[in-house]
Design a protein around this motif. Structure first.
Motif: not given
Length: 126
Positions: A23-43
């Motif tokens: 469940q934790a792995q699935a939640a983390l994978a779903a979160l990664y899909k929602r988040l921007p592709w880069s942790v820091a702002p990048l062009p």
């Protein structure tokens, strides 16, 4: 082939930890899909074959992750690490004579417990 048919008597706390880990792995994978592709702002960028790139790729600008998103990722990663440690270091493995195959069976235990897609449809219709 007989190993796939073999069943293991996993303790309930180990079964629960493995389920929570999935469940934790699935939640983390779903979160990664929602988040921007880069942790820091990048062009962003656009690469084309005409510009000498083998593959054409394109990315929009990334605003980066905000503090709340980073905290959510950190929480889920910590939870995943804790559960992984609990599963891997469980006392059951010291008593198991076939740990590699038992570990593989434990990883897929929720697959056997989940109803098949046909059964899910029938349950939803009742």
């Amino acid at each position: 082939m007989a190993d796939k048919q073999k069943t293991y008597d996993f303790p309930q706390d180990l079964r629960e930890a493995q389920l929570e880990l999935h469940q934790a792995q699935a939640a983390l994978a779903a979160l990664y899909k929602r988040l921007p592709w880069s942790v820091a702002p990048l062009p962003g960028w656009t690469h084309t074959k005409e510009n000498g790139h083998f593959h054409e790729t394109e990315r929009a600008d990334s605003p980066g992750w905000n503090d709340e998103e980073q905290a959510e990722v950190d929480t889920l990663r910590a939870r995943q690490l804790d559960l992984s440690t609990r599963v891997v270091t469980h006392d059951y493995w010291t008593t198991c004579d076939d740990a590699p195959n038992a570990r593989a069976a434990l990883k897929h235990l929720q697959d056997a417990d989940a109803p098949a897609p046909q059964e899910q449809q029938e349950q939803g219709a009742t």
